[in-house]
Write a protein that holds these residues in place. Structure first.
Motif, PDB file in Angstrom:
ATOM      1  N   ASN A  10       3.571   9.424  -1.826  1.00 33.76           N
ATOM      2  CA  ASN A  10       2.507   8.744  -1.064  1.00 33.76           C
ATOM      3  C   ASN A  10       1.111   9.099  -1.586  1.00 33.76           C
ATOM      4  O   ASN A  10       0.182   9.344  -0.817  1.00 33.76           O
ATOM      5  CB  ASN A  10       2.609   9.075   0.432  1.00 33.76           C
ATOM      6  CG  ASN A  10       3.931   8.632   1.024  1.00 33.76           C
ATOM      7  OD1 ASN A  10       4.468   7.590   0.656  1.00 33.76           O
ATOM      8  ND2 ASN A  10       4.474   9.424   1.924  1.00 33.76           N
ATOM      9  N   CYS A  11       0.973   9.119  -2.920  1.00 35.19           N
ATOM     10  CA  CYS A  11      -0.280   9.564  -3.537  1.00 35.19           C
ATOM     11  C   CYS A  11      -1.366   8.496  -3.555  1.00 35.19           C
ATOM     12  O   CYS A  11      -2.538   8.793  -3.700  1.00 35.19           O
ATOM     13  CB  CYS A  11      -0.011  10.036  -4.967  1.00 35.19           C
ATOM     14  SG  CYS A  11       0.514   8.702  -6.085  1.00 35.19           S
ATOM     15  N   GLY A  12      -0.972   7.218  -3.442  1.00 32.97           N
ATOM     16  CA  GLY A  12      -1.949   6.137  -3.436  1.00 32.97           C
ATOM     17  C   GLY A  12      -2.393   5.664  -4.801  1.00 32.97           C
ATOM     18  O   GLY A  12      -3.214   4.751  -4.906  1.00 32.97           O
ATOM     19  N   GLU A  13      -1.878   6.265  -5.883  1.00 31.71           N
ATOM     20  CA  GLU A  13      -2.300   5.881  -7.236  1.00 31.71           C
ATOM     21  C   GLU A  13      -1.933   4.442  -7.573  1.00 31.71           C
ATOM     22  O   GLU A  13      -2.559   3.816  -8.419  1.00 31.71           O
ATOM     23  CB  GLU A  13      -1.677   6.826  -8.278  1.00 31.71           C
ATOM     24  CG  GLU A  13      -2.253   8.220  -8.276  1.00 31.71           C
ATOM     25  CD  GLU A  13      -3.719   8.243  -8.698  1.00 31.71           C
ATOM     26  OE1 GLU A  13      -4.077   7.559  -9.668  1.00 31.71           O
ATOM     27  OE2 GLU A  13      -4.502   8.935  -8.035  1.00 31.71           O
ATOM     28  N   TYR A  16      -1.584   1.392  -3.100  1.00 36.89           N
ATOM     29  CA  TYR A  16      -1.077   1.277  -1.729  1.00 36.89           C
ATOM     30  C   TYR A  16      -1.156   2.643  -1.049  1.00 36.89           C
ATOM     31  O   TYR A  16      -1.191   3.686  -1.702  1.00 36.89           O
ATOM     32  CB  TYR A  16       0.364   0.765  -1.730  1.00 36.89           C
ATOM     33  CG  TYR A  16       0.485  -0.637  -2.251  1.00 36.89           C
ATOM     34  CD1 TYR A  16       0.329  -1.735  -1.414  1.00 36.89           C
ATOM     35  CD2 TYR A  16       0.734  -0.877  -3.598  1.00 36.89           C
ATOM     36  CE1 TYR A  16       0.423  -3.021  -1.898  1.00 36.89           C
ATOM     37  CE2 TYR A  16       0.831  -2.169  -4.092  1.00 36.89           C
ATOM     38  CZ  TYR A  16       0.669  -3.238  -3.234  1.00 36.89           C
ATOM     39  OH  TYR A  16       0.756  -4.521  -3.710  1.00 36.89           O
ATOM     40  N   LYS A  17      -1.172   2.639   0.278  1.00 43.37           N
ATOM     41  CA  LYS A  17      -1.324   3.888   1.028  1.00 43.37           C
ATOM     42  C   LYS A  17      -0.088   4.778   0.946  1.00 43.37           C
ATOM     43  O   LYS A  17      -0.188   5.989   1.056  1.00 43.37           O
ATOM     44  CB  LYS A  17      -1.622   3.584   2.499  1.00 43.37           C
ATOM     45  CG  LYS A  17      -3.011   3.033   2.748  1.00 43.37           C
ATOM     46  CD  LYS A  17      -3.235   2.832   4.225  1.00 43.37           C
ATOM     47  CE  LYS A  17      -4.637   2.318   4.492  1.00 43.37           C
ATOM     48  NZ  LYS A  17      -4.880   2.068   5.922  1.00 43.37           N
ATOM     49  N   SER A  18       1.074   4.150   0.795  1.00 45.96           N
ATOM     50  CA  SER A  18       2.310   4.928   0.806  1.00 45.96           C
ATOM     51  C   SER A  18       3.343   4.272  -0.096  1.00 45.96           C
ATOM     52  O   SER A  18       3.211   3.102  -0.481  1.00 45.96           O
ATOM     53  CB  SER A  18       2.870   5.018   2.235  1.00 45.96           C
ATOM     54  OG  SER A  18       3.272   3.727   2.678  1.00 45.96           O
TER      55      SER A  18
END
Length: 203
Positions: A10-13, A16-18
């Motif tokens: 869930n890093c957001g790279e 997306y948020k998750s």
């Protein structure tokens, strides 16, 4: 199903948020390149499984307009903290507006009256958020008549993130008729997209 095959950090790279949000929007194996971890050897088997699932069409979500039955490539929602997509509109009659004004107008080619709050007004173009429909508010808003919708700006919430320069079909989440629109993508950064040359006549 796809979520369990992603790293789960869930890093957001990927934009997306998750990992769950990313899984919901995966529509091709090429999309996996957005994740910095899926290219690692330890996820090779996971990539193959995701490819098989995508080829079977398990992850393909159809976004269909209620009014016209046309399929959209993505749905467009508000940016974080906002109540609707941003619309740029041009009133056909001369007027002067200021930030905070409540307005009522009908987009050219649309049978539905819109209520919106002005964000800014510059050179005859108003940036607005849709706030209606409103009832019992007569006298509290400016009546603008027919306006041209020049652009939409928002966040891709379902479907594929489009490439700049492409003509796309999209569904604004706040559209009361749930009608598919079309336009040209002029900016795409993460999930944020700006679409101009808006047309309601989608073939």
């Amino acid at each position: 199903m796809l979520e369990r095959l992603l790293p789960g950090y869930n890093c957001g790279e990927c934009g997306y948020k998750s990992c769950r949000d990313f899984a919901e929007h995966l529509s091709s194996i090429e999309d996996l390149s957005r994740c910095p971890y899926m290219s690692q050897d330890r996820f090779r088997d996971h990539c193959e499984e995701i490819r098989r699932i995508i080829e079977k069409g398990v992850s393909r979500e159809r976004i269909v307009g209620v009014m016209d039955g046309l399929e959209a490539e993505f749905s467009l929602g508000p940016l974080d903290g906002e109540r609707s997509c941003v619309e740029d509109i041009h009133p056909l009659e001369d007027c002067s507006l200021k930030a905070g004004d409540l307005i009522r107008y009908r987009p050219l080619g649309c049978p539905i009256t819109h209520f919106a709050r002005v964000i800014e007004f510059d050179h005859g173009v108003a940036r607005v958020h849709i706030v209606g429909p409103l009832f019992g508010e007569r006298g509290k808003y400016r009546e603008l008549g027919i306006c041209m919708v020049l652009a939409f700006e928002g966040k891709v919430v379902r479907g594929r993130i489009p490439e700049v320069g492409r003509t796309v079909r999209f569904l604004p989440e706040h559209c009361m008729m749930q009608k598919v629109h079309s336009g040209v993508v002029v900016h795409s950064e993460g999930l944020r997209v700006r679409i101009e040359a808006i047309d309601l006549k989608v073939w």
